[in-house]
Design an enzyme around this catalytic site. Sequence first.
Site, PDB file in Angstrom:
ATOM      1  N   PRO A 278       0.819  -1.226   0.000  1.00 50.77           N
ATOM      2  CG  PRO A 278       0.068  -0.937   2.204  1.00 50.77           C
ATOM      3  CD  PRO A 278       0.833  -1.880   1.311  1.00 50.77           C
ATOM      4  CE1 TYR A 320      -2.857  10.014 -13.254  1.00 49.58           C
ATOM      5  CE2 TYR A 320      -2.664  11.195 -11.182  1.00 49.58           C
ATOM      6  CZ  TYR A 320      -2.129  10.347 -12.132  1.00 49.58           C
ATOM      7  OH  TYR A 320      -0.884   9.835 -11.934  1.00 49.58           O
ATOM      8  CB  CYS A 346       1.904  30.202 -18.919  1.00 49.20           C
ATOM      9  SG  CYS A 346       2.511  31.627 -18.039  1.00 49.20           S
ATOM     10  CE1 TYR A 374       1.706   7.091  -6.385  1.00 51.43           C
ATOM     11  CE2 TYR A 374      -0.412   7.059  -5.270  1.00 51.43           C
ATOM     12  CZ  TYR A 374       0.697   6.394  -5.753  1.00 51.43           C
ATOM     13  OH  TYR A 374       0.797   5.038  -5.601  1.00 51.43           O
TER      14      TYR A 374
HETATM   15  N1  LLP Z   1       2.574  -1.585  -6.124  1.00 49.08           N
HETATM   16  C1  LLP Z   1       2.692  -1.363  -7.436  1.00 49.08           C
HETATM   17  C2  LLP Z   1       3.336  -2.383  -8.275  1.00 49.08           C
HETATM   18  C3  LLP Z   1       2.217  -0.159  -7.995  1.00 49.08           C
HETATM   19  O1  LLP Z   1       2.322   0.052  -9.298  1.00 49.08           O
HETATM   20  C4  LLP Z   1       1.620   0.813  -7.155  1.00 49.08           C
HETATM   21  C5  LLP Z   1       1.143   2.090  -7.702  1.00 49.08           C
HETATM   22  C6  LLP Z   1       1.527   0.529  -5.777  1.00 49.08           C
HETATM   23  C7  LLP Z   1       2.002  -0.686  -5.299  1.00 49.08           C
HETATM   24  C8  LLP Z   1       0.919   1.490  -4.798  1.00 49.08           C
HETATM   25  O2  LLP Z   1      -0.427   1.708  -5.093  1.00 49.08           O
HETATM   26  P1  LLP Z   1      -1.366   2.521  -4.069  1.00 49.08           P
HETATM   27  O3  LLP Z   1      -1.489   1.698  -2.805  1.00 49.08           O
HETATM   28  O4  LLP Z   1      -0.737   3.831  -3.798  1.00 49.08           O
HETATM   29  O5  LLP Z   1      -2.637   2.647  -4.799  1.00 49.08           O
HETATM   30  N2  LLP Z   1      -0.068   8.776  -9.572  1.00 49.08           N
HETATM   31  C9  LLP Z   1      -1.352   8.119  -9.470  1.00 49.08           C
HETATM   32  C10 LLP Z   1      -1.233   6.744  -8.851  1.00 49.08           C
HETATM   33  C11 LLP Z   1      -0.264   5.834  -9.593  1.00 49.08           C
HETATM   34  C12 LLP Z   1      -0.152   4.478  -8.943  1.00 49.08           C
HETATM   35  C13 LLP Z   1       0.974   3.695  -9.539  1.00 49.08           C
HETATM   36  N3  LLP Z   1       1.222   2.421  -8.925  1.00 49.08           N
HETATM   37  C14 LLP Z   1      -2.291   9.016  -8.671  1.00 49.08           C
HETATM   38  O6  LLP Z   1      -1.894  10.111  -8.293  1.00 49.08           O
HETATM   39  O7  LLP Z   1      -3.467   8.677  -8.465  1.00 49.08           O
END
Ligand code: LLP
Length: 418
Positions: A278, A320, A346, A374
């Site tokens: 996570p 997004y 800009c 993020y």
């Molecule tokens: N493990 C892997 C292999 C991943 O690709 C990711 C996120 C995570 C774990 C962690 O996921 P989380 O628990 O944070 O959902 N920039 C985007 C989110 C990109 C997520 C990429 N991978 C945003 O701002 O929503």
Amino acid sequence: MNQNPIQRNTDGQLNIENLSIEHIAKEVGTPCYVYSRNGIRSRWQAFDIAFGQQPHLVCYAVKTNSNLAVLQTLAQAGAGFDIVSGGELARVLRAGGDAQKVVFSGVGKTVSEMRFALQMGIKCFNIESEAELYRLEHVAQEQAIPAVVSIRVNPDVDPKTHAYISTGLKENKFGVSFDKAFELYRYAFASEHLVVQGIDCHIGSQLLDLAPLQEAAKRVVAFQQKLASEGIYLHHIDMGGGLGINYQDEDQAPSPAHYVNAIIKAIGQTDIEILVEPGRAIVGNNGVLITKVEYLKENEGKHFAIVDAAMNDLIRPSLYGAWQEICEVTTSNSTKQLIDIVGPVCETGDFLGKQRQLAIQEGDYLAVLSAGAYGFVMSSNYNSRPRAAEVMVDDDCYHIVRKRETLDDIMCGETLID
Ligand code: LLP
């Protein structure tokens, strides 16, 4: 700390833990990211505790927020880490993290990143393709260090989230099909330079519905049993990250305990270690971006607040169309109006929020909530804007854990031609 660390007190002041955000903004300046240390630690612990007696490791996804003080807080709590680059491994080590609790994900690992991770003795490489497996075998042979591997399978389930953050569908670039994985496990099992350790998947991010995750877990377990029947025994199942958070005040997101229990239930009784990765659910609601209103402007009846944070500081709304709550740091009695919160960059796409009901004056501070994940990590120097400072609050103290960049910092490394 089970409650949200960001609360408004009776005087209308927004606090993080036991400090006023306005006080931090005045001392540190804006834009500035502020995180709750106790909030971050307790969210990691919520995942960890939910596993109970089940062998497990909660590997924080470093990409989400890789500030050294965040990593240090989690390393001290006993966290494992999910990394996607040599840079992230260097950060984990510098923050005091244990290499033996690191899993290395990502589709594009370079030879030098593989060497570094092998030499540091990480727990596992999460392999994303056939070509990567062969490359790693070669590097392991060259280094005379066996490489511990897991194959990332693509379970082809729809995570029902934003298309840019869906990763477990067969049209996505991540992982391999079960058929391909079967071949790769046989190959790795027979290789003297590779040690087969686990299996992993990650279906997407900001998941609010746990059913697709459970479906993926069931497919992974069925496959693990098929491998066992071929004599290939796995020691861990890594279900990736993805648990969503509440961006609006609506209580939609499952808790870490719900998430962990859903995975355990889908996997069934097992002695195999379960890993999760996570990120957002640990830091997301434990961080805010503080910005100051520079100007108020009206165009043909439309109201704008031009603030000192922009898309280069927080790109999620622009990239997004993500909605993040924006509120006054100190509430006042002035009347609220519908207003767009935009930055100085800009680009028309440079906004933090549109059509928000806020009562604001020039010089006021605003807080963009749920910005711990993020946020800073995706920031840039676009428009030659120095990146924001980062602050970690611990009860009633704060620490500047990243200095605001200077103009010299952002030009450092560039040269004029004689
Ligand atoms: N493990 C892997 C292999 C991943 O690709 C990711 C996120 C995570 C774990 C962690 O996921 P989380 O628990 O944070 O959902 N920039 C985007 C989110 C990109 C997520 C990429 N991978 C945003 O701002 O929503």
